[in-house]
Scaffold this motif. Structure first.
Motif, PDB file in Angstrom:
ATOM      1  N   TYR A  55      45.785 -19.943  71.649  1.00 41.91           N
ATOM      2  CA  TYR A  55      45.958 -19.481  73.022  1.00 41.91           C
ATOM      3  C   TYR A  55      44.740 -18.669  73.456  1.00 41.91           C
ATOM      4  O   TYR A  55      44.216 -17.837  72.709  1.00 41.91           O
ATOM      5  CB  TYR A  55      47.237 -18.647  73.143  1.00 41.91           C
ATOM      6  N   LEU A  56      44.297 -18.921  74.683  1.00 40.50           N
ATOM      7  CA  LEU A  56      43.121 -18.273  75.252  1.00 40.50           C
ATOM      8  C   LEU A  56      43.524 -17.495  76.494  1.00 40.50           C
ATOM      9  O   LEU A  56      44.050 -18.065  77.453  1.00 40.50           O
ATOM     10  CB  LEU A  56      42.068 -19.325  75.623  1.00 40.50           C
TER      11      LEU A  56
ATOM     12  N   TYR B  92      37.658 -12.181  77.322  1.00 41.91           N
ATOM     13  CA  TYR B  92      38.600 -13.190  76.841  1.00 41.91           C
ATOM     14  C   TYR B  92      39.047 -12.828  75.440  1.00 41.91           C
ATOM     15  O   TYR B  92      38.408 -12.026  74.742  1.00 41.91           O
ATOM     16  CB  TYR B  92      37.978 -14.601  76.867  1.00 41.91           C
ATOM     17  N   ALA B  93      40.163 -13.414  75.028  1.00 42.22           N
ATOM     18  CA  ALA B  93      40.693 -13.200  73.681  1.00 42.22           C
ATOM     19  C   ALA B  93      41.460 -14.434  73.272  1.00 42.22           C
ATOM     20  O   ALA B  93      42.028 -15.137  74.126  1.00 42.22           O
ATOM     21  CB  ALA B  93      41.595 -11.962  73.642  1.00 42.22           C
ATOM     22  N   MET B  94      41.480 -14.715  71.974  1.00 39.66           N
ATOM     23  CA  MET B  94      42.177 -15.893  71.457  1.00 39.66           C
ATOM     24  C   MET B  94      43.023 -15.505  70.251  1.00 39.66           C
ATOM     25  O   MET B  94      42.623 -14.660  69.443  1.00 39.66           O
ATOM     26  CB  MET B  94      41.173 -16.984  71.059  1.00 39.66           C
TER      27      MET B  94
ATOM     28  N   GLN C 151      44.076  -7.410  75.138  1.00 37.87           N
ATOM     29  CA  GLN C 151      42.808  -7.493  74.423  1.00 37.87           C
ATOM     30  C   GLN C 151      41.725  -8.152  75.277  1.00 37.87           C
ATOM     31  O   GLN C 151      40.562  -7.735  75.252  1.00 37.87           O
ATOM     32  CB  GLN C 151      42.979  -8.269  73.118  1.00 37.87           C
ATOM     33  N   ALA C 152      42.100  -9.163  76.046  1.00 39.08           N
ATOM     34  CA  ALA C 152      41.123  -9.818  76.926  1.00 39.08           C
ATOM     35  C   ALA C 152      40.565  -8.834  77.941  1.00 39.08           C
ATOM     36  O   ALA C 152      39.357  -8.804  78.212  1.00 39.08           O
ATOM     37  CB  ALA C 152      41.771 -11.007  77.633  1.00 39.08           C
ATOM     38  N   LEU C 153      41.430  -7.996  78.500  1.00 35.85           N
ATOM     39  CA  LEU C 153      40.986  -7.009  79.479  1.00 35.85           C
ATOM     40  C   LEU C 153      40.177  -5.888  78.815  1.00 35.85           C
ATOM     41  O   LEU C 153      39.193  -5.395  79.386  1.00 35.85           O
ATOM     42  CB  LEU C 153      42.195  -6.435  80.219  1.00 35.85           C
ATOM     43  N   LYS C 154      40.555  -5.518  77.599  1.00 28.75           N
ATOM     44  CA  LYS C 154      39.766  -4.522  76.869  1.00 28.75           C
ATOM     45  C   LYS C 154      38.353  -5.033  76.600  1.00 28.75           C
ATOM     46  O   LYS C 154      37.377  -4.292  76.697  1.00 28.75           O
ATOM     47  CB  LYS C 154      40.447  -4.181  75.547  1.00 28.75           C
ATOM     48  N   ASN C 155      38.240  -6.317  76.287  1.00 31.02           N
ATOM     49  CA  ASN C 155      36.924  -6.905  76.039  1.00 31.02           C
ATOM     50  C   ASN C 155      36.085  -6.915  77.307  1.00 31.02           C
ATOM     51  O   ASN C 155      34.862  -6.709  77.261  1.00 31.02           O
ATOM     52  CB  ASN C 155      37.078  -8.321  75.483  1.00 31.02           C
TER      53      ASN C 155
ATOM     54  N   ARG D 134      42.023 -23.631  64.008  1.00 34.01           N
ATOM     55  CA  ARG D 134      41.928 -22.673  65.111  1.00 34.01           C
ATOM     56  C   ARG D 134      40.562 -21.999  65.120  1.00 34.01           C
ATOM     57  O   ARG D 134      40.013 -21.717  66.177  1.00 34.01           O
ATOM     58  CB  ARG D 134      43.033 -21.618  64.994  1.00 34.01           C
ATOM     59  N   GLU D 135      40.024 -21.726  63.942  1.00 36.83           N
ATOM     60  CA  GLU D 135      38.728 -21.065  63.868  1.00 36.83           C
ATOM     61  C   GLU D 135      37.628 -21.942  64.454  1.00 36.83           C
ATOM     62  O   GLU D 135      36.731 -21.449  65.138  1.00 36.83           O
ATOM     63  CB  GLU D 135      38.395 -20.702  62.419  1.00 36.83           C
ATOM     64  N   ARG D 136      37.687 -23.237  64.183  1.00 41.43           N
ATOM     65  CA  ARG D 136      36.698 -24.147  64.765  1.00 41.43           C
ATOM     66  C   ARG D 136      36.825 -24.163  66.290  1.00 41.43           C
ATOM     67  O   ARG D 136      35.811 -24.110  66.994  1.00 41.43           O
ATOM     68  CB  ARG D 136      36.908 -25.554  64.208  1.00 41.43           C
ATOM     69  N   ALA D 137      38.050 -24.213  66.784  1.00 42.09           N
ATOM     70  CA  ALA D 137      38.248 -24.187  68.230  1.00 42.09           C
ATOM     71  C   ALA D 137      37.751 -22.877  68.821  1.00 42.09           C
ATOM     72  O   ALA D 137      37.121 -22.858  69.885  1.00 42.09           O
ATOM     73  CB  ALA D 137      39.734 -24.383  68.550  1.00 42.09           C
TER      74      ALA D 137
END
Length: 309
Positions: free
Chosen positions: A163-164, A178-180, A191-195, A266-269
């Motif tokens: 999930y992104l 962004y965060a995944m 986390q996305a907003l913190k980034n 997931r890591e590759r994505a």
């Protein structure tokens, strides 16, 4: 603003348009040269004078153009249509009309990838959440960091969904955070907003707009926004136009990256999506809503204006 391009004389563009329509075998309609010249505001004699130049010079020019068109198309990994290829040629100071670019791309069988007509929905509506819509489908802002939009999408991998969550600036169209993860619960969108904040691209008192999903309307997310001095805004349930900017980015992402690659892990994505956002979308992809400039260029232009003020 940065990235403003010089306009070439429109006369050659008009001649090229007439020539491309006249000699395009796939055109549905054929018009007399006199009629077309009158409509685009050039003389018939001027067109024929332009058309009767030595074929070798015209052929050499088009050969050079096709090489540059191929480079622009390949650099975009096959995602650019003729308008963005034309914009890239202008940035290289290459003189060519958009209709000629379209014609040559067709002759070269260069077809950009097209979006799939698929819809997705991760929204779990919270109809009891009384949160106003402070955006009203106006996805513009006078300066970076003032108005932000966010959403979550999913990316298929052989290990399951990745999930992104994204945060996009309405002024620059840049993905500023962004965060995944393997879930789309509230900690992911926080986390996305913190980034985005860590990147220094969220202004005090900014508006953050999203859909009415349970993660965005949760008490946990509301408390986080209040602590940061960010105003919360949400659209209506099931109305994608209320968060169209986020939807548009996800459509581009799926079309240009996700739907063209099979991710074993997931890591590759995660690595592929990070590379797409950081190295392509924010810094190199020409955005039609930005006058075919990149988000990074628009942000830099605003920073220059701020420092000069």
């Amino acid at each position: 603003m940065c990235g403003v391009l010089r306009e070439r004389s429109p006369v050659s563009d008009r001649y090229e348009f007439i020539d491309s329509v006249r000699f395009d075998d796939t055109a549905e309609y054929a018009f007399p040269v006199t009629f077309m010249c009158e409509r685009v505001g050039v003389s018939k004699s001027g067109y024929y004078e332009w058309r009767n130049r030595p074929k070798s010079a015209t052929a050499e020019r088009r050969d050079r153009l096709m090489l540059l068109i191929r480079k622009a198309f390949d650099d975009s990994e096959g995602t650019y249509g003729h308008r963005r290829v034309h914009a890239q040629l202008q940035r290289w100071d290459v003189q060519a009309g958009p209709e000629l670019v379209r014609l040559l791309m067709r002759r070269m069988d260069l077809e950009p990838c097209q979006p799939r007509p698929a819809r997705e929905c991760l929204t779990e509506p919270d109809e009891d959440a009384r949160i106003p819509d402070l955006v009203g489908r106006d996805f513009t802002a006078p300066a970076p960091g003032m108005k932000l939009v966010g959403d979550v999408t999913y990316i298929p991998t052989s290990e399951g969904w990745l999930y992104l969550a994204t945060v996009i600036d309405c002024c620059t169209r840049e993905v500023i955070g962004y965060a995944m993860d393997d879930h789309y619960r509230t900690p992911l969108v926080i986390q996305a907003l913190k980034n985005a904040q860590r990147n220094g691209k969220v202004s005090a008192g900014a508006v953050f707009h999203s859909d009415r999903g349970s993660n965005y309307t949760s008490r946990e997310f509301g408390c986080f926004l209040s602590e940061q001095g960010i105003r919360r805004s949400v659209g209506r349930t099931g109305i994608c136009y209320d968060n169209a900017l986020s939807e548009s980015f996800f459509g581009v992402l799926k079309n240009e990256r996700v739907n063209r690659v099979v991710y074993p892990t997931r890591e590759r994505a995660r690595r592929y999506i990070t590379r797409y956002i950081e190295h392509w979308y924010n810094h190199r992809r020409l955005h039609s809503a930005l006058g075919y400039n990149t988000p990074a260029e628009i942000y830099a232009a605003h920073q220059e204006m701020r420092l000069a003020a």
